[in-house]
Design an enzyme around this catalytic site. Structure first.
Site, mmCIF file in Angstrom:
data_model
loop_
_atom_site.group_PDB
_atom_site.id
_atom_site.type_symbol
_atom_site.label_atom_id
_atom_site.label_comp_id
_atom_site.label_asym_id
_atom_site.label_seq_id
_atom_site.Cartn_x
_atom_site.Cartn_y
_atom_site.Cartn_z
ATOM 1 N N ASN A 61 0.839 -1.210 0.000
ATOM 2 C CA ASN A 61 0.000 0.000 0.000
ATOM 3 C C ASN A 61 0.869 1.254 0.000
ATOM 4 O OD1 ASN A 61 0.621 -0.795 2.668
ATOM 5 N ND2 ASN A 61 -1.142 0.234 3.532
ATOM 6 N N ASN A 64 -0.911 8.629 0.737
ATOM 7 C CA ASN A 64 -0.619 9.996 0.319
ATOM 8 C C ASN A 64 -1.302 10.963 1.289
ATOM 9 O OD1 ASN A 64 -1.212 12.547 -1.532
ATOM 10 N ND2 ASN A 64 0.431 11.382 -2.466
ATOM 11 N N ALA A 65 -0.699 12.138 1.467
ATOM 12 C CA ALA A 65 -1.280 13.165 2.340
ATOM 13 C C ALA A 65 -2.688 13.528 1.886
ATOM 14 C CB ALA A 65 -0.386 14.400 2.357
ATOM 15 N N TYR A 67 -5.451 11.776 1.200
ATOM 16 C CA TYR A 67 -5.744 10.361 1.507
ATOM 17 C C TYR A 67 -6.261 9.512 0.339
ATOM 18 C CZ TYR A 67 -5.167 11.541 6.505
ATOM 19 O OH TYR A 67 -4.690 11.942 7.728
ATOM 20 N N CYS A 72 -4.149 0.720 -2.466
ATOM 21 C CA CYS A 72 -3.968 -0.536 -1.730
ATOM 22 C C CYS A 72 -2.859 -1.385 -2.360
ATOM 23 C CB CYS A 72 -5.252 -1.357 -1.776
ATOM 24 S SG CYS A 72 -6.627 -0.658 -0.874
ATOM 25 N N GLU A 74 -2.900 -4.603 -3.133
ATOM 26 C CA GLU A 74 -3.339 -5.525 -4.198
ATOM 27 C C GLU A 74 -3.416 -4.813 -5.539
ATOM 28 O OE1 GLU A 74 -4.674 -4.917 -1.252
ATOM 29 O OE2 GLU A 74 -5.955 -6.550 -0.534
ATOM 30 N N CYS A 109 -10.119 -5.211 0.217
ATOM 31 C CA CYS A 109 -11.276 -4.314 0.227
ATOM 32 C C CYS A 109 -12.102 -4.519 -1.040
ATOM 33 C CB CYS A 109 -10.821 -2.855 0.350
ATOM 34 S SG CYS A 109 -10.183 -2.163 -1.184
ATOM 35 N N CYS A 112 -10.475 -3.457 -4.379
ATOM 36 C CA CYS A 112 -9.448 -4.406 -4.853
ATOM 37 C C CYS A 112 -10.112 -5.650 -5.442
ATOM 38 C CB CYS A 112 -8.493 -4.781 -3.723
ATOM 39 S SG CYS A 112 -7.354 -3.430 -3.328
HETATM 40 N N1 THU Z 1 -5.374 -1.535 2.307
HETATM 41 C C1 THU Z 1 -4.785 -2.359 1.390
HETATM 42 O O1 THU Z 1 -3.625 -2.153 1.007
HETATM 43 N N2 THU Z 1 -5.513 -3.382 0.900
HETATM 44 C C2 THU Z 1 -6.800 -3.657 1.251
HETATM 45 O O2 THU Z 1 -7.413 -4.522 0.654
HETATM 46 C C3 THU Z 1 -7.417 -2.928 2.358
HETATM 47 C C4 THU Z 1 -6.728 -1.713 2.800
HETATM 48 C C5 THU Z 1 -4.610 -0.396 2.810
HETATM 49 C C6 THU Z 1 -5.140 0.937 2.364
HETATM 50 C C7 THU Z 1 -4.582 1.853 3.426
HETATM 51 O O3 THU Z 1 -3.260 2.216 3.075
HETATM 52 C C8 THU Z 1 -4.525 0.967 4.679
HETATM 53 O O4 THU Z 1 -4.619 -0.362 4.218
HETATM 54 C C9 THU Z 1 -5.635 1.242 5.669
HETATM 55 O O5 THU Z 1 -6.890 1.152 5.081
#
Ligand code: THU
Length: 160
Positions: A61, A64-65, A67, A72, A74, A109, A112
């Protein structure tokens, strides 16, 4: 009124039940945690894609500032694959999180999963999703993305 039901099928495995390539991709997802940039959520996520030719592509993941501009793990890995002209289909994608909860696998999520569905549609056969829980040494495996997002939006839903 008619009940609409879909059955999903997931497999829980121990690390020694994985094939050598699957074991490798899970470990590479763990390695990818090191490149996570998560100064805002403090929730590092690692992903790795195993291609049918044995190559591995890692992602993590990247926050960035601003948001919502972050991405993610994936999708970072999948879009890298999509942009990279790899001449091999996806065999598996593995996901791992640094801050695990007891008895909980690292579920991707919805966004993804949505992206995973379309990458699956672009190839001749489905690919596996491997969700690795490090502390227990267990992996939750799904043989198709559809198992995890049974009612995905697809290009067929678009007009024309
Ligand atoms: N995040 C992922 O990298 N993959 C997911 O499937 C769920 C969430 C990351 C996004 C963010 O950087 C952090 O987890 C918190 O949500």
């Amino acid at each position: 009124m008619k009940k609409v039901q879909k059955t999903i099928e997931l497999w829980e495995l121990t690390m020694d039940e994985l094939s050598p390539d699957q074991y490798k991709v899970v470990k590479e997802a763990e390695e990818a945690l090191k490149s996570s940039y998560a100064p805002y959520s403090h929730f590092p996520v690692g992903a790795a894609i195993l291609l049918k030719n044995g190559s591995i592509i890692k992602g993590s993941n990247q926050e960035n500032a601003a948001y919502p501009s972050g991405l993610c793990a994936e999708r970072t890995a999948l879009f890298h694959y999509g942009a990279g002209q790899y001449n091999s289909e996806i065999d598996s994608i593995a996901v791992v999180v640094e801050k695990e909860k007891e008895g909980e696998f690292p579920f991707p999520c919805g966004s993804c999963l949505q992206v995973m569905v379309e990458f699956a549609q672009r190839q001749t056969s489905p690919y596996n999703i491997l969700l690795y829980h490090r502390k227990s040494g267990k992996v939750l495996m799904s043989n198709t993305v559809e198992n995890m997002l049974p009612f995905a939006f697809r290009k067929e839903h678009l007009p024309g």
